[in-house]
Design an enzyme around this catalytic site. Structure first.
Site, PDB file in Angstrom:
ATOM      1  NE  ARG A 181      39.832 -17.189  41.502  1.00 22.69           N
ATOM      2  CZ  ARG A 181      40.623 -17.529  42.524  1.00 22.69           C
ATOM      3  NH1 ARG A 181      41.667 -18.327  42.311  1.00 22.69           N
ATOM      4  NH2 ARG A 181      40.376 -17.090  43.741  1.00 22.69           N
ATOM      5  CG  HIS A 196      42.161   9.248  38.812  1.00 20.82           C
ATOM      6  ND1 HIS A 196      41.332   8.160  38.985  1.00 20.82           N
ATOM      7  CD2 HIS A 196      41.431  10.315  39.212  1.00 20.82           C
ATOM      8  CE1 HIS A 196      40.169   8.545  39.446  1.00 20.82           C
ATOM      9  NE2 HIS A 196      40.206   9.861  39.591  1.00 20.82           N
ATOM     10  N   GLY A 207      53.929  10.619  43.193  1.00 16.44           N
ATOM     11  CA  GLY A 207      54.625   9.657  44.024  1.00 16.44           C
ATOM     12  C   GLY A 207      53.789   9.165  45.194  1.00 16.44           C
ATOM     13  CG  HIS A 254      35.557   8.023  40.081  1.00 17.83           C
ATOM     14  ND1 HIS A 254      35.811   8.156  41.422  1.00 17.83           N
ATOM     15  CD2 HIS A 254      36.225   9.030  39.476  1.00 17.83           C
ATOM     16  CE1 HIS A 254      36.583   9.211  41.623  1.00 17.83           C
ATOM     17  NE2 HIS A 254      36.857   9.754  40.459  1.00 17.83           N
ATOM     18  CG  ASP A 285      42.551  14.369  40.195  1.00 17.25           C
ATOM     19  OD1 ASP A 285      41.632  15.211  40.092  1.00 17.25           O
ATOM     20  OD2 ASP A 285      42.397  13.259  40.728  1.00 17.25           O
ATOM     21  CD  GLU A 295      37.157  12.906  38.579  1.00 17.99           C
ATOM     22  OE1 GLU A 295      37.855  11.959  39.000  1.00 17.99           O
ATOM     23  OE2 GLU A 295      37.413  14.097  38.855  1.00 17.99           O
ATOM     24  CG  ASN A 333      44.970   6.653  42.138  1.00 14.38           C
ATOM     25  OD1 ASN A 333      45.735   7.269  41.424  1.00 14.38           O
ATOM     26  ND2 ASN A 333      45.375   6.061  43.242  1.00 14.38           N
ATOM     27  CB  ALA A 334      38.739   6.056  41.999  1.00 12.64           C
TER      28      ALA A 334
END
Length: 388
Positions: A232, A221, A254, A200, A279, A134, A224-225
């Site tokens: 636009r 994910h 959740g 990321h 994760d 990652e 997220n990140a």
């Protein structure tokens, strides 16, 4: 050893079959047949026969993004930690996993990589398929709880060193498509068979499309990140939703993603492009001792881990079986939830002979009841957990 499971509901990875039986021989699925055929069939005395009493028989879960479990983590730099994860994960229905390494300074990165490669082949539980990196080639604007000083610009010489250290065991890698030199890195990784995932990332929509053209067809994910959708500039999230060829991880606790967004995702994405991941961090299911993740103290609040220092969400406390349960509670059909946990990751990671229950495939099976309790885990035809 031969094993026959009968009187179960089969979730094969592509179909649902009531009152079904599965025969495993020499570590592989040998046959799948009806209850009626089971009653007519004769087995050798050495065959172990189990009545699962209506429970679900599913392909073993495959977690392609997990940092740790029960007090052991990939940041430990320890082969023993990887083997402990392997053994413990089998109790939760996981039959294969990709230990996921945070970005780190090169010396520590090499130590963590070596710990994974040395553990492979020694597992007593879930199979280690390889590792997920990652980083370190991600956006400094979307580091999450990773340490900014460990993030790098694209460096093909560093990538070559990481690949050599892994002995060719890097399976998937999270990258930011917008970083200069990413196309050259993508071509290097694709030649090595590494599945690239956009994550990321602060990518624009155009960056994401360029990344897809270079072979970045999975995402880490989702929601997220990563850059969010704007009317636009659809950003990374919009690109994943718009393009059916893009696959995506989802953390179904959740908390990381609102449950209703999962309904949107299922409506808009092809069923085979959604991958359930945990994760999970090192202290997941840990019951005593200091809770550490990426060598920082965390606390468990509101269903996930937060960095103690500043309260920032540090990561998930999810297990795969709980993720399947959550998906069902969020309105996803059970057969699709199981597919996200087994069939889809196997196909996207190119794990031949895994993720489905059909003759010739590996004998990796998870049996769970209607309350989502794991009753049995079979890996390569060997029983690793059995409370039937």
């Amino acid at each position: 050893m031969s094993i026959c499971l009968y009187n179960g509901t089969l979730l094969s990875g592509f179909a649902v079959m009531e009152r079904c039986a599965v025969l495993i021989e020499e570590g592989q699925i040998a046959d799948v047949f009806s209850q009626k055929r089971f009653e007519q069939k004769k087995f050798s005395p050495s065959t172990k026969v189990y009545d699962v009493e209506g429970a679900y028989i599913a392909p073993g879960f495959i977690d392609t993004h997990i940092h740790g479990f029960k007090g052991h983590g990939t940041e430990d730099g320890s082969t023993e930690a990887m083997l402990a994860m392997s053994k413990d994960l089998a109790d939760y229905g996981v039959t294969s996993f990709n230990p996921t390494l945070y970005s780190s300074v090169e010396e520590n990165f090499m130590k963590d990589i070596k710990a994974v490669t040395d553990a492979m082949g020694q597992e007593q539980g879930a199979n280690i398929m390889g590792m997920h990196l990652e980083g370190p080639f991600v956006s400094p604007d979307k580091v999450g709880v990773q340490k900014p000083e460990t993030i790098h610009k694209v460096d093909l010489e560093l990538m070559e060193r990481l690949w050599t250290a892994s002995q060719g065991k890097i399976v998937n890698m999270t990258v930011a498509p917008e970083i200069k030199g990413m196309r050259e890195l993508a071509l290097f990784c694709l030649k090595k068979g590494i599945v690239l995932q956009a994550g990321h990332t602060n990518a624009t929509y155009e960056n994401m499309v360029e990344g897809m053209q270079a072979g970045i067809l999975h995402s880490t994910h989702l929601f997220n990140a990563m850059s969010q959708m704007h009317h636009r500039n659809p950003g990374a999230v919009g690109a994943v939703l718009i393009h059916p060829e893009m696959a995506c991880e989802i953390i179904a606790d959740g908390i990381h993603v609102h449950p209703d967004l999962l309904k949107l995702l299922r409506r808009d994405k092809p069923a085979d492009k959604i991958v359930l991941v945990t994760d999970a961090l090192r202290p997941t299911e840990q019951t005593q001792g200091t809770l550490l993740a990426n060598k920082e103290e965390v606390v468990f609040e509101g269903g996930c881990f937060h960095r103690k220092e500043d309260g920032v969400i540090a990561g998930s406390a999810l297990t795969m079986i709980r993720g399947v349960k959550n998906l069902v509670e969020f309105g996803i059909p059970l057969e699709d939830a199981v597919r996200c946990a087994s069939t889809n990751p196997a196909q996207i990671m190119h794990y031949d002979k895994k993720g489905q229950i059909i003759p010739g495939y590996d004998g990796d099976i998870t049996v769970f009841d209607k309350h989502f309790n794991v009753l049995m885990t079979i890996i390569g035809g060997d029983i690793k957990k059995n409370i039937i």
